[in-house]
Design a protein around this motif. Structure first.
Motif, PDB file in Angstrom:
ATOM      1  N   HIS A 130      16.698  -3.208 -32.243  1.00 52.84           N
ATOM      2  CA  HIS A 130      17.730  -3.303 -33.272  1.00 52.84           C
ATOM      3  C   HIS A 130      17.130  -3.617 -34.634  1.00 52.84           C
ATOM      4  O   HIS A 130      17.541  -3.060 -35.654  1.00 52.84           O
ATOM      5  N   LEU A 131      16.160  -4.524 -34.621  1.00 52.97           N
ATOM      6  CA  LEU A 131      15.531  -4.942 -35.879  1.00 52.97           C
ATOM      7  C   LEU A 131      14.842  -3.764 -36.555  1.00 52.97           C
ATOM      8  O   LEU A 131      14.956  -3.552 -37.772  1.00 52.97           O
ATOM      9  N   LEU A 132      14.137  -2.977 -35.753  1.00 55.56           N
ATOM     10  CA  LEU A 132      13.418  -1.826 -36.310  1.00 55.56           C
ATOM     11  C   LEU A 132      14.402  -0.847 -36.951  1.00 55.56           C
ATOM     12  O   LEU A 132      14.203  -0.411 -38.086  1.00 55.56           O
ATOM     13  N   VAL A 133      15.466  -0.547 -36.197  1.00 54.48           N
ATOM     14  CA  VAL A 133      16.458   0.402 -36.711  1.00 54.48           C
ATOM     15  C   VAL A 133      17.043  -0.107 -38.030  1.00 54.48           C
ATOM     16  O   VAL A 133      17.155   0.631 -39.011  1.00 54.48           O
ATOM     17  N   SER A 134      17.405  -1.388 -38.052  1.00 55.33           N
ATOM     18  CA  SER A 134      18.010  -1.961 -39.263  1.00 55.33           C
ATOM     19  C   SER A 134      17.044  -1.947 -40.431  1.00 55.33           C
ATOM     20  O   SER A 134      17.426  -1.634 -41.567  1.00 55.33           O
ATOM     21  N   THR A 135      15.782  -2.308 -40.159  1.00 59.08           N
ATOM     22  CA  THR A 135      14.799  -2.366 -41.233  1.00 59.08           C
ATOM     23  C   THR A 135      14.576  -0.980 -41.838  1.00 59.08           C
ATOM     24  O   THR A 135      14.484  -0.835 -43.060  1.00 59.08           O
ATOM     25  N   VAL A 136      14.512   0.027 -40.961  1.00 57.68           N
ATOM     26  CA  VAL A 136      14.305   1.387 -41.465  1.00 57.68           C
ATOM     27  C   VAL A 136      15.485   1.801 -42.337  1.00 57.68           C
ATOM     28  O   VAL A 136      15.304   2.346 -43.435  1.00 57.68           O
ATOM     29  N   ARG A 137      16.700   1.496 -41.870  1.00 59.99           N
ATOM     30  CA  ARG A 137      17.898   1.826 -42.653  1.00 59.99           C
ATOM     31  C   ARG A 137      17.865   1.146 -44.022  1.00 59.99           C
ATOM     32  O   ARG A 137      18.028   1.799 -45.063  1.00 59.99           O
ATOM     33  N   ALA A 138      17.658  -0.173 -44.004  1.00 62.48           N
ATOM     34  CA  ALA A 138      17.654  -0.926 -45.267  1.00 62.48           C
ATOM     35  C   ALA A 138      16.538  -0.424 -46.169  1.00 62.48           C
ATOM     36  O   ALA A 138      16.718  -0.273 -47.381  1.00 62.48           O
ATOM     37  N   GLY A 139      15.377  -0.146 -45.551  1.00 63.07           N
ATOM     38  CA  GLY A 139      14.228   0.317 -46.332  1.00 63.07           C
ATOM     39  C   GLY A 139      14.503   1.654 -47.000  1.00 63.07           C
ATOM     40  O   GLY A 139      14.209   1.839 -48.192  1.00 63.07           O
ATOM     41  N   GLY A 184      26.970   9.570 -39.341  1.00 58.95           N
ATOM     42  CA  GLY A 184      25.575   9.407 -38.893  1.00 58.95           C
ATOM     43  C   GLY A 184      24.754   8.523 -39.814  1.00 58.95           C
ATOM     44  O   GLY A 184      25.291   7.762 -40.626  1.00 58.95           O
ATOM     45  N   GLU A 185      23.443   8.629 -39.655  1.00 54.05           N
ATOM     46  CA  GLU A 185      22.479   7.851 -40.422  1.00 54.05           C
ATOM     47  C   GLU A 185      22.644   8.103 -41.929  1.00 54.05           C
ATOM     48  O   GLU A 185      22.524   7.184 -42.736  1.00 54.05           O
ATOM     49  N   TYR A 186      22.880   9.348 -42.276  1.00 54.84           N
ATOM     50  CA  TYR A 186      22.961   9.764 -43.674  1.00 54.84           C
ATOM     51  C   TYR A 186      23.980   8.927 -44.429  1.00 54.84           C
ATOM     52  O   TYR A 186      23.700   8.385 -45.508  1.00 54.84           O
ATOM     53  N   MET A 187      25.179   8.790 -43.824  1.00 57.10           N
ATOM     54  CA  MET A 187      26.225   8.015 -44.469  1.00 57.10           C
ATOM     55  C   MET A 187      25.787   6.562 -44.651  1.00 57.10           C
ATOM     56  O   MET A 187      26.019   5.958 -45.697  1.00 57.10           O
ATOM     57  N   LYS A 188      25.148   6.006 -43.624  1.00 59.70           N
ATOM     58  CA  LYS A 188      24.759   4.587 -43.690  1.00 59.70           C
ATOM     59  C   LYS A 188      23.769   4.345 -44.816  1.00 59.70           C
ATOM     60  O   LYS A 188      23.906   3.401 -45.606  1.00 59.70           O
ATOM     61  N   VAL A 189      22.776   5.231 -44.910  1.00 54.18           N
ATOM     62  CA  VAL A 189      21.781   5.072 -45.975  1.00 54.18           C
ATOM     63  C   VAL A 189      22.447   5.226 -47.344  1.00 54.18           C
ATOM     64  O   VAL A 189      22.122   4.503 -48.290  1.00 54.18           O
ATOM     65  N   MET A 190      23.402   6.125 -47.429  1.00 51.92           N
ATOM     66  CA  MET A 190      24.095   6.325 -48.706  1.00 51.92           C
ATOM     67  C   MET A 190      24.850   5.069 -49.141  1.00 51.92           C
ATOM     68  O   MET A 190      24.852   4.715 -50.330  1.00 51.92           O
ATOM     69  N   VAL A 191      25.504   4.399 -48.183  1.00 53.49           N
ATOM     70  CA  VAL A 191      26.244   3.182 -48.531  1.00 53.49           C
ATOM     71  C   VAL A 191      25.284   2.106 -49.042  1.00 53.49           C
ATOM     72  O   VAL A 191      25.544   1.436 -50.047  1.00 53.49           O
ATOM     73  N   ILE A 192      24.151   1.969 -48.364  1.00 49.32           N
ATOM     74  CA  ILE A 192      23.163   0.965 -48.792  1.00 49.32           C
ATOM     75  C   ILE A 192      22.621   1.328 -50.173  1.00 49.32           C
ATOM     76  O   ILE A 192      22.530   0.482 -51.074  1.00 49.32           O
ATOM     77  N   LEU A 193      22.296   2.593 -50.348  1.00 48.11           N
ATOM     78  CA  LEU A 193      21.777   3.086 -51.622  1.00 48.11           C
ATOM     79  C   LEU A 193      22.723   2.749 -52.774  1.00 48.11           C
ATOM     80  O   LEU A 193      22.303   2.332 -53.852  1.00 48.11           O
ATOM     81  N   LEU A 194      24.004   2.889 -52.491  1.00 44.64           N
ATOM     82  CA  LEU A 194      24.996   2.655 -53.527  1.00 44.64           C
ATOM     83  C   LEU A 194      25.007   1.198 -53.982  1.00 44.64           C
ATOM     84  O   LEU A 194      25.235   0.899 -55.154  1.00 44.64           O
ATOM     85  N   GLY A 195      24.740   0.296 -53.015  1.00 47.20           N
ATOM     86  CA  GLY A 195      24.701  -1.113 -53.383  1.00 47.20           C
ATOM     87  C   GLY A 195      23.403  -1.484 -54.084  1.00 47.20           C
ATOM     88  O   GLY A 195      23.322  -2.479 -54.785  1.00 47.20           O
ATOM     89  N   VAL A 196      22.379  -0.662 -53.867  1.00 48.30           N
ATOM     90  CA  VAL A 196      21.058  -0.983 -54.402  1.00 48.30           C
ATOM     91  C   VAL A 196      20.886  -0.482 -55.826  1.00 48.30           C
ATOM     92  O   VAL A 196      20.345  -1.179 -56.677  1.00 48.30           O
ATOM     93  N   PHE A 197      21.378   0.723 -56.101  1.00 44.37           N
ATOM     94  CA  PHE A 197      20.995   1.321 -57.382  1.00 44.37           C
ATOM     95  C   PHE A 197      21.662   0.648 -58.571  1.00 44.37           C
ATOM     96  O   PHE A 197      21.106   0.610 -59.660  1.00 44.37           O
ATOM     97  N   THR A 198      22.874   0.068 -58.353  1.00 41.74           N
ATOM     98  CA  THR A 198      23.575  -0.528 -59.499  1.00 41.74           C
ATOM     99  C   THR A 198      22.797  -1.672 -60.137  1.00 41.74           C
ATOM    100  O   THR A 198      22.579  -1.633 -61.349  1.00 41.74           O
ATOM    101  N   PRO A 199      22.383  -2.701 -59.397  1.00 41.93           N
ATOM    102  CA  PRO A 199      21.651  -3.779 -60.085  1.00 41.93           C
ATOM    103  C   PRO A 199      20.357  -3.281 -60.713  1.00 41.93           C
ATOM    104  O   PRO A 199      19.999  -3.734 -61.819  1.00 41.93           O
ATOM    105  N   ILE A 200      19.657  -2.364 -60.052  1.00 37.39           N
ATOM    106  CA  ILE A 200      18.437  -1.812 -60.653  1.00 37.39           C
ATOM    107  C   ILE A 200      18.777  -1.149 -61.982  1.00 37.39           C
ATOM    108  O   ILE A 200      18.128  -1.373 -63.003  1.00 37.39           O
ATOM    109  N   TYR A 201      19.824  -0.338 -61.946  1.00 34.95           N
ATOM    110  CA  TYR A 201      20.226   0.375 -63.164  1.00 34.95           C
ATOM    111  C   TYR A 201      20.601  -0.609 -64.271  1.00 34.95           C
ATOM    112  O   TYR A 201      20.078  -0.531 -65.385  1.00 34.95           O
ATOM    113  N   ILE A 202      21.491  -1.529 -63.961  1.00 33.77           N
ATOM    114  CA  ILE A 202      22.018  -2.440 -64.981  1.00 33.77           C
ATOM    115  C   ILE A 202      20.883  -3.205 -65.675  1.00 33.77           C
ATOM    116  O   ILE A 202      20.777  -3.225 -66.903  1.00 33.77           O
ATOM    117  N   HIS A 203      20.019  -3.817 -64.876  1.00 31.44           N
ATOM    118  CA  HIS A 203      19.006  -4.690 -65.479  1.00 31.44           C
ATOM    119  C   HIS A 203      17.899  -3.900 -66.162  1.00 31.44           C
ATOM    120  O   HIS A 203      17.400  -4.309 -67.205  1.00 31.44           O
TER     121      HIS A 203
END
Lengths: 288, 242
Positions: free
Chosen positions: A91-100, A153-172
């Motif tokens: 589980h940890l591996l799967v989650s880490t790959v997704r978050a990464g 699938g995986e694609y959607m999950k990565v997209m949701v994470i990406l969406l939370g990640v890019f905003t703070p990077i962009y803003i700052h």
């Protein structure tokens, strides 16, 4: 000026003048500083440590009901069992790959958009408003649409994470790029730097502190996004493990998942801070 | 003597009120000019016009400057994310840039500090690095906008000696904007006083090397320049009054 009667005149004894003299044979520091004193290494661990002590003491004395929150050592023993069964690392591996993946693509997207929008007025007019709108829409509200567009699938999950990640990077990053000190712009002009020299040697390094601040938010955002997507529909990952345990009321497994999230978040924040300190050695701040 | 800078009928304004009203000024190659004036007299505007930094100004007139121009600001303006030597060679190209940078650093008596970060230097040291950065390109014109204004009195004296020596070696034409009359007399070949956007005085310093002649010439110049700046108080009477 009115003359005071002699008795009303404040009379200053000669000794009094010396009362405020500091005693120099004293070994204590003579003055008080207003800024923070020197930081102790790993001092920030004190708060988490105190929480752990409270939790352990509460569990041992029965103050904390083990059905509501198992003791900290239960997290360790259950975690050990899960590792023996091979479930935890999977589980940890799967989650880490997704978050990464989400973090990586989110950082790339955030930086690219910030550069386009920060370095050109037109880019800013096009991009900045859109990002601000995106910020106002909660990620949870977007997930139904994401399922429609990207499936489950995986694609959607990565997209949701990406969406939370890019905003703070962009803003700052955008903020830092636009906030470049005008004095340095003048300097670059007098040194006859070309536009690209100016961007590469003045603007980008000057924006690095802003980028790293955004990165710290982004790393946390990646783990938070993970929690959301893995609890909605997943067949593996830490969030799935927690969800499954909830269905069977396995508080200890839920606890392992929770502790794991906390450790992952903490560890990745430390990693970013370390990277930040290495990259921004030129900065002298109160905290260092 | 050939000219480094030629200014003719230079006018500049930012709002309706003109800041420079028809400046005519020549600076010869290697000549050291101090530009004196009260606040708002237009001296910084003139310097920024020569430096090409007056993007927002409206104006007419001619300002011819040489190919290589360097500027020293009141603040050292080192990029905090570049080490000292990297600050000096910023914008310099060529294989020997770093060697020239090191030589410039040695000239300002900071050899060995190549790899320091700017925040590790004192204010005076930072300003010396800025001076090295301005000289590494072998400028034909050095523009200095109150470069010692933020330094303490002792450091300022050391910087005067240093600037005098280095401008004698490198021979750039220098335009030093200052509000310090003594500094102007000490350093310059010629002192130009600006008042309300016009040149009010243009005085050749011609200070004797030493002795009583120097002292009396210094005092006479000082009184004359202070008069042009609208300051009547004599140092002698000030001292007597206390």
């Amino acid at each position: 000026m009115a003359t005071l009667p002699a008795s009303a005149q404040p009379r200053r004894e000669p000794e009094q003048a010396f009362i405020e003299n500091r005693q120099l044979d004293n070994l204590r520091p003579l003055t008080r500083r207003l800024g923070l004193p020197a930081a102790i290494r790993f001092g920030w661990l004190l708060g988490p440590f105190l929480l752990l002590v409270f939790w352990a003491a509460g569990s041992a004395t029965g103050f904390i009901d083990s059905r509501q929150l198992p003791a900290p050592w239960v997290a360790v023993t259950t975690g050990y069992e899960l590792i023996e069964q091979g479930r935890l690392q999977n589980h940890l591996l799967v989650s880490t790959v997704r978050a990464g993946q989400g973090l990586f693509f989110g950082v790339v997207l955030g930086v690219v958009l910030a550069l386009l929008s920060g370095l050109s007025l037109t880019g800013g007019y096009v991009i900045d408003g859109l990002v601000q709108i995106k910020r106002a829409v909660p990620a949870l509200a977007l997930i139904p649409f994401f399922i429609l567009w990207f499936g489950i699938g995986e694609y959607m999950k990565v997209m949701v994470i990406l969406l939370g990640v890019f905003t703070p990077i962009y803003i700052h990053t955008h903020n830092a790029l636009r906030g470049i000190d005008l004095r340095y712009v003048e300097l670059a002009e007098t040194l006859r730097l070309s536009y690209w020299q100016f961007i590469r040697q003045v603007v980008l390094p000057g924006a690095m502190p802003g980028f790293f601040l955004g990165l710290r938010f982004a790393v946390m955002g990646a783990w938070l996004g993970l929690v959301v997507v893995e609890q909605i529909n997943a067949t593996d990952g830490i969030g799935y493990m927690i969800n499954l345990a909830r269905n069977y009321a396995q508080a200890d497994v839920m606890l392992v998942g929770l502790v794991l999230y906390a450790l992952l978040g903490l560890a990745s924040d430390c990693a970013v801070r370390l990277l930040e300190r290495r990259s921004l050695a030129w900065r002298k701040t109160l905290a260092q | 003597m050939s000219t480094a800078v030629r200014i003719r009928r230079l006018e500049r304004r930012f709002t309706a009120k003109p800041v420079l009203r028809g400046i005519d000024l020549d600076i010869a190659k290697g000549e050291f000019i101090a530009l004196l004036g009260r606040s708002g007299s237009g001296k910084s505007t003139l310097l920024r016009a020569l430096a090409g930094l007056d993007h927002d100004a409206i104006g007419t007139g001619l300002a011819q400057v040489p190919q290589r121009v360097s500027v020293v600001f009141q603040d050292a303006r080192l990029l905090p994310w570049r080490r000292v030597l990297d600050n000096i060679v910023l914008g310099q190209s060529g294989a020997d840039a770093r060697v020239r940078g090191q030589r410039a650093l040695a000239e300002v008596e900071l050899a060995g500090r190549e790899n320091s970060w700017p925040y590790e230097l004192s204010g005076g040291e930072q300003q010396r690095v800025a001076l090295a950065r301005s000289l590494v390109s072998e400028p034909e014109l050095l523009l200095a906008d109150e470069p010692f204004g933020a330094l303490d009195a002792l450091t300022r004296i050391r910087m005067h000696v240093l600037l005098k020596r280095l401008s004698a070696i490198h021979q750039p034409a220098v335009l030093l904007v200052t509000h310090d009359v003594d500094e102007a007399i000490e350093l310059a070949d010629r002192v130009v006083v600006l008042d309300q956007g016009r040149i009010a005085a243009d005085i050749t310093v011609a200070l004797p090397e030493q002795g009583n002649a120097r002292t009396s010439r210094f005092a006479a110049l000082r009184t004359e320049l202070l008069g042009h700046l609208g300051v009547e108080a004599e140092p002698a009477s000030l001292a007597a009054g206390v």
